[in-house]
Design an enzyme around this catalytic site. Sequence first.
Site, PDB file in Angstrom:
ATOM      1  N   HIS A   1      -0.523   4.452  -5.584  1.00 24.05           N
ATOM      2  CA  HIS A   1       0.330   5.530  -5.319  1.00 24.05           C
ATOM      3  C   HIS A   1      -0.549   6.868  -4.880  1.00 24.05           C
ATOM      4  CE1 HIS A   1       3.120   2.959  -8.052  1.00 24.05           C
ATOM      5  NE2 HIS A   1       3.493   2.994  -7.061  1.00 24.05           N
TER       6      HIS A   1
ATOM      7  N   LYS B   1      -0.179  -3.185   1.093  1.00 24.63           N
ATOM      8  CA  LYS B   1       0.160  -4.270   0.307  1.00 24.63           C
ATOM      9  C   LYS B   1       1.650  -4.708   0.334  1.00 24.63           C
ATOM     10  CE  LYS B   1       0.453  -5.402  -4.617  1.00 24.63           C
ATOM     11  NZ  LYS B   1       1.870  -5.141  -4.818  1.00 24.63           N
TER      12      LYS B   1
ATOM     13  N   GLN C   1       7.628  -4.898   3.798  1.00 26.50           N
ATOM     14  CA  GLN C   1       8.402  -3.760   3.669  1.00 26.50           C
ATOM     15  C   GLN C   1       7.696  -2.613   4.814  1.00 26.50           C
ATOM     16  OE1 GLN C   1       9.165  -1.666  -0.180  1.00 26.50           O
ATOM     17  NE2 GLN C   1       7.528  -0.679   0.346  1.00 26.50           N
TER      18      GLN C   1
HETATM   19  P1  AMP Z   1       6.201   0.719  -5.336  1.00 26.27           P
HETATM   20  O1  AMP Z   1       6.113   2.098  -6.538  1.00 26.27           O
HETATM   21  O2  AMP Z   1       5.745  -0.260  -5.829  1.00 26.27           O
HETATM   22  O3  AMP Z   1       7.622   0.791  -4.652  1.00 26.27           O
HETATM   23  O4  AMP Z   1       5.370   1.583  -4.290  1.00 26.27           O
HETATM   24  C1  AMP Z   1       5.364   2.840  -3.712  1.00 26.27           C
HETATM   25  C2  AMP Z   1       4.381   2.745  -2.531  1.00 26.27           C
HETATM   26  O5  AMP Z   1       3.098   2.472  -2.869  1.00 26.27           O
HETATM   27  C3  AMP Z   1       4.774   1.475  -1.705  1.00 26.27           C
HETATM   28  O6  AMP Z   1       4.610   2.004  -0.066  1.00 26.27           O
HETATM   29  C4  AMP Z   1       3.568   0.566  -1.755  1.00 26.27           C
HETATM   30  O7  AMP Z   1       3.221  -0.128  -0.680  1.00 26.27           O
HETATM   31  C5  AMP Z   1       2.534   1.474  -2.340  1.00 26.27           C
HETATM   32  N1  AMP Z   1       1.565   0.769  -3.122  1.00 26.27           N
HETATM   33  C6  AMP Z   1       1.694  -0.114  -4.124  1.00 26.27           C
HETATM   34  N2  AMP Z   1       0.490  -0.459  -4.546  1.00 26.27           N
HETATM   35  C7  AMP Z   1      -0.406  -0.187  -3.969  1.00 26.27           C
HETATM   36  C8  AMP Z   1      -1.876  -0.426  -3.913  1.00 26.27           C
HETATM   37  N3  AMP Z   1      -2.305  -1.257  -4.764  1.00 26.27           N
HETATM   38  N4  AMP Z   1      -2.515   0.276  -2.707  1.00 26.27           N
HETATM   39  C9  AMP Z   1      -1.709   1.036  -1.875  1.00 26.27           C
HETATM   40  N5  AMP Z   1      -0.409   1.169  -1.794  1.00 26.27           N
HETATM   41  C10 AMP Z   1       0.421   0.776  -2.862  1.00 26.27           C
END
Ligand code: AMP
Length: 273
Positions: A34, A146, A150
Amino acid sequence: MQIITKATELRAWRQQQKESIGFVPTMGALHEGHLSLIRQSKAENAITVVSIFVNPTQFLPGEDLAKYPRRPEADSKICEVAGVDILFMPTAEELYESDPIMIQAPVIRGYIYEGAVRPGHFNGVLTVVLKFFGLIAPTRAYFGKKDAQQLLLISQMVQSFFLPIEIIPIETVRDADGLALSSRNIYLSPEERIEALKIPRSLKHAAKLCGSGERDTKLIKSRMEEILSPLAIDYIAFTDRQLRPIDTITPNESLILVAARVGSTRLIDNIWL
Ligand code: AMP
């Protein structure tokens, strides 16, 4: 940093803004992945808005909505230190009226891979992201590679609804051992975490095979299955950058997506070849 929980307050704030706005939507339990999105937003925009919202409409019945990690205090500290300007943390009631209008994900791309295992998941994702886009009207919005499907569906929505927002893809951030960072990794026991490393290992091996000239997805898939064994594989998919299935790898145009279950935890990962 200002914390906003009301949609009306966020809208009022937005109406005062004239400079570029970067937006990073998250479900919280923030980690370096994030933060990488937040840093990129800060580098490219005058103002950065982060949302933390565990969106109920993207969870299917029986999924981990209730037990999804929620750490509002720790997350606000992380955002503050990272230099976030606005942290939007609404309740579900704030965003959804009863009998809400919902976006329908495309019937093919929204219902294959993640969408096949989690039918309706992307309706919830697209709906909440469209709400955020309406409220925040960002210049740019940041999404991790990742969550490849989406990212591609959101890019399609922006194109198809003519939204004046630039979608910026961000590389996957991994732990030193290769496991892609995910808020769900905390569900893994130490033994499961070791098993989970088979997922990035299988992708790395696939990349190595491609690097040495292998183009046949069937062969690469069977090697990946050997590495992933005995994990329960939901899918190993070979696609182009529009998520259309492919039989042959084309360098710089292909994507391998993996979803597997380690114990009761579902993990996804991918590689952009
Ligand atoms: P989430 O809180 O899991 O919904 O993720 C929020 C954002 O962070 C989304 O755009 C995810 O794709 C991104 N994200 C989650 N994990 C990673 C990661 N390991 N590396 C880069 N972006 C990430």
